[in-house]
Design a protein around this motif. Structure first.
Motif, mmCIF file in Angstrom:
data_model
loop_
_atom_site.group_PDB
_atom_site.id
_atom_site.type_symbol
_atom_site.label_atom_id
_atom_site.label_comp_id
_atom_site.label_asym_id
_atom_site.label_seq_id
_atom_site.Cartn_x
_atom_site.Cartn_y
_atom_site.Cartn_z
ATOM 1 N N GLN A 48 -7.564 -14.261 12.868
ATOM 2 C CA GLN A 48 -8.304 -13.054 12.494
ATOM 3 C C GLN A 48 -7.981 -11.886 13.415
ATOM 4 O O GLN A 48 -7.880 -10.746 12.964
ATOM 5 C CB GLN A 48 -9.807 -13.356 12.494
ATOM 6 N N ILE A 85 -4.560 -10.569 12.303
ATOM 7 C CA ILE A 85 -4.687 -9.849 11.026
ATOM 8 C C ILE A 85 -5.349 -8.493 11.250
ATOM 9 O O ILE A 85 -4.929 -7.476 10.691
ATOM 10 C CB ILE A 85 -5.453 -10.702 9.992
ATOM 11 N N SER A 86 -6.374 -8.471 12.094
ATOM 12 C CA SER A 86 -7.064 -7.221 12.423
ATOM 13 C C SER A 86 -6.087 -6.217 13.051
ATOM 14 O O SER A 86 -6.098 -5.027 12.718
ATOM 15 C CB SER A 86 -8.223 -7.521 13.384
ATOM 16 N N ILE A 126 -3.736 -4.823 10.290
ATOM 17 C CA ILE A 126 -4.461 -3.838 9.456
ATOM 18 C C ILE A 126 -4.534 -2.497 10.190
ATOM 19 O O ILE A 126 -4.323 -1.431 9.598
ATOM 20 C CB ILE A 126 -5.875 -4.370 9.104
ATOM 21 N N LYS A 185 -10.255 -0.378 7.114
ATOM 22 C CA LYS A 185 -10.770 -1.702 7.503
ATOM 23 C C LYS A 185 -12.035 -2.091 6.746
ATOM 24 O O LYS A 185 -12.461 -3.244 6.797
ATOM 25 C CB LYS A 185 -10.997 -1.781 9.017
ATOM 26 N N TYR A 197 -10.001 -3.559 3.663
ATOM 27 C CA TYR A 197 -9.256 -4.724 4.163
ATOM 28 C C TYR A 197 -10.050 -5.356 5.302
ATOM 29 O O TYR A 197 -9.728 -5.185 6.473
ATOM 30 C CB TYR A 197 -7.865 -4.300 4.644
ATOM 31 N N LYS A 198 -11.124 -6.064 4.943
ATOM 32 C CA LYS A 198 -11.930 -6.746 5.958
ATOM 33 C C LYS A 198 -11.128 -7.955 6.456
ATOM 34 O O LYS A 198 -10.722 -8.799 5.647
ATOM 35 C CB LYS A 198 -13.266 -7.188 5.375
ATOM 36 N N TYR A 199 -10.928 -8.012 7.780
ATOM 37 C CA TYR A 199 -9.992 -9.011 8.313
ATOM 38 C C TYR A 199 -10.398 -10.453 7.993
ATOM 39 O O TYR A 199 -9.535 -11.312 7.756
ATOM 40 C CB TYR A 199 -9.777 -8.819 9.818
ATOM 41 N N GLN A 237 -8.012 -12.938 5.925
ATOM 42 C CA GLN A 237 -7.633 -14.235 6.493
ATOM 43 C C GLN A 237 -7.962 -15.374 5.517
ATOM 44 O O GLN A 237 -7.166 -16.297 5.320
ATOM 45 C CB GLN A 237 -8.369 -14.453 7.827
ATOM 46 N N TYR A 273 2.075 -10.966 8.753
ATOM 47 C CA TYR A 273 1.341 -12.009 9.478
ATOM 48 C C TYR A 273 2.237 -13.234 9.708
ATOM 49 O O TYR A 273 2.326 -13.756 10.824
ATOM 50 C CB TYR A 273 0.087 -12.393 8.695
#
Length: 441
Positions: free
Chosen positions: A118, A121-122, A125, A132, A135-137, A141, A182
């Motif tokens: 996570q 991924i954060s 982003i 954000k 695209y909520k991490y 994920q 990723y």
């Protein structure tokens, strides 16, 4: 008869003594399935099967440790330690470390946990300057995890118009690009996430027939616990490994399948008899754990399932008190009902706090229960919560150890680069990341 076998009832003894061929054990709750699995492995070893040729897959490391200890008490420590026994992820991680170079990974690759994934991924982003809130991490994920468990690689994603369309509809058109970045960053860092342990094992046995043949020859007897909770990726690996000797024993109960939200496929157990020829089926139906009222209540719910493997769970235990079902309209009502029930029980029966347990499905549910208990002046302790390994200080120390073993581990470096403080600010770190990406390092 071997002395330990005398502890089994007739229904448990039959699958324990079944040595060859594909078999399925339908095990109702509390029916002694762990004992059957344990004694079956001990019996195979006493019949001359080399422990190196036995693979036992469990769903938790705790279950594997308990089974190994029980087996060691029967056959001895030196024999038991040669068994390949553990969770899907731990056993396949072991295989991947042996064969890592074939896939371009170092044998000391890092395994990212959910938090590591996570965080990466954060970062991606943020670097891509994406919103954000869209695209909520955690959601990203979870989506990437579901791709991997369905064996959808980055290449397969971009070749599938329906997947891309569904992400566009969800207002996340960059999903594929995040997935691609990723995977690339994990590979550069010499890291695999939990889902890779299954995905890469599938890749290994598909791309390299000689590797598949090697492990088919090694694992001549395969046992799988909680088969109803296996996902598509796990199913394919087990199917491939067992294909040569077909001495596969799966244990499970379709009525206890609870992991569909994590990709578990109930059809794996429902269709087992179609996957192999001459499958022997055994049923463990006597429940040793629960009262008659609990068993009957469970049976009355299960019988309404439209697709199921037939069994009749029964118990010789006492009737027991009746089950009380309470319908609450809100979580606050539920909390108050629980707290007042405990309070009244304490008053009437002089019961101690330690005699009560409250089980809830998700951590989010605890708040309303805690509020109600506090208002009643009832002290409580929460079990679970933050894992020891997820604590900040533990993650920090582990990151230092990870960077020693694998100097390419980018997430570990980012965590400790300015801890303790070394005057390396976030701007410098961002510049380093940009530069590393430009040079593909």
């Amino acid at each position: 008869m071997k002395q330990y076998l005398s502890q089994l009832n007739e229904a448990q003894l039959a699958p324990t003594l079944q040595k060859e061929g594909p078999m399925i054990i339908i095990a109702g709750a509390g029916s002694g399935k762990t004992r059957v699995l344990t004694y079956r492995i001990a019996y195979l070893m006493s019949e001359g099967v080399d422990p190196f040729n036995i693979l036992s897959l469990t769903f938790t490391n705790k279950a594997a440790r308990e089974m190994k200890t029980r087996i060691a008490s029967i056959v001895g420590d030196s024999e038991a330690k040669n068994l390949w026994m553990g969770t899907f992820h731990s056993v396949f991680a072991k295989i991947l470390r042996i064969e890592a170079d074939r896939l371009g990974y170092p044998s000391n690759f890092t395994i990212y946990d959910t938090q590591d994934s996570q965080r990466l991924i954060s970062s991606i982003i943020k670097e891509k300057k994406l919103d954000k809130d869209i695209y909520k991490y955690k959601q990203v994920q979870s989506r990437i995890s579901s791709y991997k468990n369905s064996l959808i690689t980055v290449k397969a994603y971009f070749q599938n118009p329906e997947l891309k369309e569904s992400d566009v509809m969800a207002k996340r058109p960059e999903m594929g690009e995040i997935y691609k970045e990723y995977v690339s960053r994990c590979f550069k860092a010499g890291a695999m996430d939990f889902d890779d342990l299954l995905l890469k094992t599938n890749e290994l046995i598909t791309r390299f027939p000689e590797v598949l043949a090697k492990y088919q020859d090694r694992f001549r007897y395969i046992l799988v616990d909680k088969y109803q909770d296996t996902n598509h990726s796990q199913y394919l690996i087990v199917r491939a490994l067992s294909d040569r000797f077909q001495n596969i024993c799966v244990v499970g109960d379709d009525a206890q399948s609870i992991y569909a939200f994590r990709g578990a496929n109930i059809n794996n157990i429902l269709n087992f008899q179609k996957d192999y020829d001459n499958v022997k089926m055994f049923r463990l139906e006597q429940n040793y754990r629960s009262t008659k009222n609990i068993v009957n209540a469970a049976n009355s719910i299960i019988e309404k399932n439209q697709t199921k493997l037939e069994k009749v769970v029964w118990t010789a235990n006492e009737e027991g008190p009746k089950i009380i079902v309470n319908r609450s309209l809100t979580d606050g009502d539920e909390g108050r009902y629980i707290a007042s029930t405990i309070f009244e029980n304490k008053m009437q029966n002089q019961a101690k706090n330690g005699e009560f347990a409250v089980l809830y499905r998700t951590n989010a549910q605890s708040r309303s229960i805690e509020d109600a208990l506090r208002k009643r002046g009832l002290e409580y302790r929460i079990y679970g919560g933050l894992s020891f390994y997820q604590r900040k200080e533990i993650k920090d120390v582990l990151s230092y150890l990870r960077i020693i073993i694998n100097p390419s581990d980018e997430e570990a470096l980012k965590r400790i680069i300015n801890f303790p403080g070394r005057g390396i600010g976030q701007t410098t770190v961002v510049r380093l990341i940009v530069s590393a990406n430009e040079h593909n390092k």
